[in-house]
Structures are given as C-alpha cells and as structure tokens.
Design an enzyme around this catalytic site. Structure first.
Site, mmCIF file in Angstrom:
data_model
loop_
_atom_site.group_PDB
_atom_site.id
_atom_site.type_symbol
_atom_site.label_atom_id
_atom_site.label_comp_id
_atom_site.label_asym_id
_atom_site.label_seq_id
_atom_site.Cartn_x
_atom_site.Cartn_y
_atom_site.Cartn_z
ATOM 1 N N HIS A 190 47.836 44.489 27.731
ATOM 2 C CA HIS A 190 47.196 43.682 28.450
ATOM 3 C C HIS A 190 47.007 42.306 27.511
ATOM 4 C CE1 HIS A 190 46.725 46.283 31.418
ATOM 5 N NE2 HIS A 190 45.656 47.041 31.042
ATOM 6 N N TYR A 250 47.598 42.979 34.342
ATOM 7 C CA TYR A 250 47.246 41.871 33.843
ATOM 8 C C TYR A 250 48.048 40.745 34.193
ATOM 9 C CZ TYR A 250 42.563 42.764 32.418
ATOM 10 O OH TYR A 250 41.217 43.239 32.470
ATOM 11 N N ARG A 276 51.992 66.795 44.189
ATOM 12 C CA ARG A 276 51.902 68.302 44.475
ATOM 13 C C ARG A 276 50.839 69.003 45.379
ATOM 14 N NH1 ARG A 276 52.940 68.662 38.299
ATOM 15 N NH2 ARG A 276 51.244 67.732 38.147
ATOM 16 N N ALA A 278 50.440 60.187 45.265
ATOM 17 C CA ALA A 278 49.524 59.622 46.134
ATOM 18 C C ALA A 278 48.378 60.135 46.241
ATOM 19 C CB ALA A 278 50.495 59.994 47.575
HETATM 20 C C1 BG6 Z 1 43.684 49.420 32.312
HETATM 21 C C2 BG6 Z 1 42.951 50.357 31.314
HETATM 22 O O1 BG6 Z 1 44.971 49.196 31.880
HETATM 23 O O2 BG6 Z 1 42.960 48.251 32.425
HETATM 24 C C3 BG6 Z 1 41.398 50.730 31.639
HETATM 25 O O3 BG6 Z 1 43.717 51.504 31.141
HETATM 26 C C4 BG6 Z 1 40.610 49.416 31.706
HETATM 27 O O4 BG6 Z 1 40.741 51.399 30.333
HETATM 28 C C5 BG6 Z 1 41.612 48.679 32.782
HETATM 29 O O5 BG6 Z 1 39.489 49.477 31.920
HETATM 30 C C6 BG6 Z 1 40.858 47.295 33.190
HETATM 31 O O6 BG6 Z 1 41.600 46.765 33.960
HETATM 32 P P1 BG6 Z 1 40.994 45.257 34.944
HETATM 33 O O7 BG6 Z 1 41.681 44.988 35.988
HETATM 34 O O8 BG6 Z 1 39.436 46.251 35.521
HETATM 35 O O9 BG6 Z 1 40.162 44.406 34.015
#
Ligand code: BG6
Length: 481
Positions: A241, A180, A42, A9
C-alpha cells in the site's frame, strides 16, 4: 450474461468486501439487471446460510425500503456451491450451472465477462487457478482472474507464484488487487498532479524537501494475529500500500491514461529505488497501553510470546532519478497508534531569501482517510497590524465540498475497473517483482538477525526513535503531526 465467481465465498474477505462491493455496484446500477454470482468454498452451506453471514455487511448498503427490495433481488442472483479446491468435481458442477445460463446477447458491455475472484489464501491460488483454467475457462468469453495479496513473502516466493500463474492466465487477464489503488484519494493523485499547472511546475527536487507517506491504525491485532504475525507490518502494508502510493506521487507523466502507460511509469520509479537495509528502518512493536486498558502485542493469545514481528515501521527511500535524487520519501506505518489515518504529506523547500525568518514550509497534504481531503499549508499575514506570517490551511474537505456525493469504497472502484477491463489500478507482475526486490534484503536481515523491535505503548505515536529521526531530518517543523 455477466458471471462472477467468488472463490472463498464464506471467508472474511468475501463477506466484508467482495459481496458488499458487488451489491453496492448493483444498487447504483453499475451491474446489468441480468447477472449471476456464484459463491464457491469448501464449507457445506446453503445459500440462505451464506446470506445470513453476508447480511451484516450487506445491510450497510441497504438503507431505504427500496434498497431492501434490491438486496432481495441481488441475493436472488447469488448461488452458493460447496466444493473442494483441488479436485475437479465441484468445478464441474459449477461449470454445468454456468453453461445452463441463457447465452443470448443482451447488448450489455459485460455480457461476455467472466470474473473469477480469488478471495482465498495464497496457499491455494495455484491449484484454484489451475482448476479454473482447465474446467471453467472459456475462450469465447473475457476471462479475468482477480487475486489479492499476500503475493508471496519475499522475491523468491512471489516469483514462484507468478511463474505458476503465468502459463494459466495471460498478464492481461490477471487483476492483482492492492486495494489502496482503488481509494478515491489515491486515484486523485494523478489528477491533482497532471491537471494543475502549479503543482506540475514544482513537483521536483528543487522545490520538494521530502515526502511522507503515513498509515496509522488505532487497533492492534485484537485476537486475530495469526496471519499478521507471520507477515509483519512491512509485508502487510508497507511493501504494497505505501509503496504504491509512493510510485503514484513520484512517477513521470504517462504518455496516456492507458493501463500499460501508467504502469510503465510506475515500474520506472521502482527501478530507481535501491534495496533497503536494516539500518535504514526503525521497527517497533506495541506494548500494553499506559492505562492498562489495552493489552500488548505479545499478550495477545494469537501471538507467540517471543515474537519479534514488527507492528510499526518507518523507512526512508530515495528515488534516484533526475526529478527526485536526494529527496527522502519517508514511509511510516503502524498498528495500535494514537490515530487512524492514511495520508501523503509533501513538504516543500524553504523559500530562498525569504523576507520572513519565521516562515514555515508549505505543505500539500492528501488525506486518504478518514475524511478525504486535500489541503495546503500556506503562510499568510497574521490579520491585524502585525506583519508576522502564520501558517494557515487552504482546505478542500470532500465531505464539505461534495455534499451528498458518493465516494466509492476501494473494492467497488476496483471491481468496476475489472468489469470494464481497465487494469491501470491493478499491480502488474514487474511492479510486484520490483516491490519485493526493494524489501526482500531488509526482511531477510531482520529475520536472520532476529532484530528486536523498539517498544511503544498501545495508543502512542510509535517508538520514540521514529520521532527523533523525523526531527533530525527536519520534518517536524509544524509540530507533531
Ligand atoms: C490490509 C492489511 O491490506 O489493509 C490490514 O492487511 C490493514 O492489516 C488494511 O488493516 C487497511 O486497509 P484500510 O482500507 O482499512 O485502510
């Protein structure tokens, strides 16, 4: 009563994403009036100290005076407990607090939901899940465990993690986040594909020349490179993603919208992709910007000065089935690039026997972010006496069309799905396994051969070789995108 427990958290993910998403849902009345959120980590903190850490992120959702009051009410339902991850005492204290809550049925659909959200590094996933199962799990409730990447760093370590979790939680209790899949425009792909006759009819190798899936960020690691350097851009965003977006573009129509039907189709796509090898990708690592205002990757104090970790990658994948055979799916991603965007660009084939030699190809672009949009590149007659075709856009920009409508953040959408028990936008074990199957040989080759990525300046389009490859493939027809 709905109970949510956020493990980790006090960490970054919980502060930036989990708590703000929960508050945003509460503010929009998607949570019942009666619920409890327990934060567990923690660090020795009071709830007030945790609130102070959360506040900068929660405030973005608390605009009006009314919102401020709601925020007070929301925080009044949050309680922080500090405890270790590997010994039961903290979990027992938490269990006592949960058991002291009123148990009467309020009739709300989430009355029986217990959501355990692991906003934690994977090194502690298994021990925390083990303690949850032995101390907190209660089969009179719907227990759901939310976990988030990295799910291992290759096929072997990911399988080991899955095998450790499998005896503790059933697959239908596990919610693996790829955020994503919670983004509005990624969710929109299925709607666009399967509810529009004219897309449905041309969604195949006869009419589609290529698909490009692009993720670009303008920032580099900026002093936070510890995690990134260990993982690199392929594990950080491409293997999850970008590949997830590919599967939704390429999947067959599922029998229904049920989570298992949807994920069955996604797995079939992944199973039609063969593993990638080093000569099929272009890797890059950024250097300082041309004007000297931004430092290069290796100049960052959190990065070892001899690191070969790629910050840019472009890979071409093929889905070898009847619908897609021969159509390149180009995945391109990088940090410290010239723009911030994520989009899916579907380029159609040339019109056979076209009357207009200068006609460009049609494209459908689904812009995931920023400024969510769907637009089509069309050929139209240049207005006037001329009959030359020109490229124009049929543009559905969400901000213009749906003025004032809320576009939920990915985490809001996914937490709500988890509350509702809808797993269609979460990653199933076999999806994960297939994603690692595709990328593991490549990652091994890169690491074993100590592959040196091509250089590119901070703020540029990426390594020149990537644009050259796009040109060779005939993708840069409308100029540089
Ligand atoms: C994360 C990655 O999963 O996605 C990051 O670890 C990246 O490196 C991020 O910046 C991008 O997510 P978003 O929602 O900002 O496009």
């Amino acid at each position: 009563m709905l109970v949510v427990v956020v493990f980790g958290a006090s960490g970054d993910l919980a502060r930036r994403k989990t708590y703000p998403a929960l508050f945003a849902l509460y503010r929009r009345k998607y949570l019942p009036e009666d619920f409890r959120i327990f934060g567990y980590a923690r660090s020795e903190l009071t709830q007030e100290e945790l609130n102070a850490k959360l506040m900068p992120f929660l405030k973005k959702h608390a605009i009006t005076q009314g919102d401020q009051e709601l925020l007070g009410r929301f925080l009044g339902r949050c309680e922080y407990i500090s405890g270790s991850y590997n010994s039961p005492s903290g979990y027992v204290a938490l269990k006592e607090k949960i058991e002291a809550l009123p148990t009467e049925d309020t009739g709300h659909e989430y009355d029986h939901v217990r959501l355990f959200y692991l906003a934690l590094p994977p090194s502690v996933f298994t021990e925390v899940a083990t303690q949850i199962k032995s101390v907190l799990y209660n089969d009179r409730y719907q227990n759901r465990l939310i976990v988030e990447k990295p799910f291992g760093r290759d096929l072997e370590s990911s399988n080991a993690l899955s095998q450790a979790l499998a005896p503790l939680f059933q697959e239908d209790e596990l919610y693996r986040i790829d955020h994503y899949l919670g983004k509005e425009m990624v969710k929109n792909i299925m709607t666009i594909r399967f509810s529009n006759l004219f897309f449905n009819a041309v969604w195949n190798r006869d009419c589609i020349a290529n698909v490009q899936i692009v993720f670009k960020e303008t920032l580099g690691v900026e002093g936070r490179g510890g995690y990134f350097d260990e993982f690199g851009i392929i594990r950080d965003v491409m293997q999850n993603h970008l590949l997830q977006m590919l599967t939704v573009v390429a999947m067959e129509r599922p029998a229904t919208l049920d989570a298992e039907d949807v994920r069955n189709e996604k797995v079939k796509v992944l199973r039609c992709i063969r593993p990638l090898h080093r000569d099929e990708v272009i890797l890059g690592q950024y250097r300082g910007s041309a004007d000297g205002s931004h430092a290069g990757y290796l100049d960052d104090e959190t990065i070892p000065s001899n690191s070969n970790t790629p910050t840019f990658a472009m890979a071409t994948l093929f889905v070898e089935n009847e619908r897609w055979s021969g159509v390149p799916f180009v995945l391109r991603c990088g940090k410290a690039l010239n723009e911030q965007k994520a989009e899916i660009r579907i380029q159609f084939t040339n019109v056979p026997g076209c009357l207009f030699p200068n006609a460009a190809r049609n494209e459908l672009v689904i812009r995931v972010q920023p400024n969510e949009a769907v637009y089509m590149k069309l050929m139209v007659k240049r207005p006037g006496f001329d009959s030359q075709p020109i490229v124009s856009d049929l543009d559905l920009s969400y901000a213009d069309r749906y003025v004032g409508l809320h576009i939920p953040e990915a985490y809001e959408a996914l937490i709500l799905d988890a509350l509702r028990g809808d797993r269609s936008n979460f990653v199933r074990a076999d999806e994960l396994q297939n994603a690692w199957r595709i990328f593991t040989p490549l990652l091994k080759e890169i690491e074993e051969r100590h592959s040196i990525p091509a250089e590119y300046p901070y703020g540029s389009r990426g390594p020149a070789a990537a644009d050259e490859r796009l040109k060779e493939l005939g993708f840069l027809r409308h100029g540089l995108e």
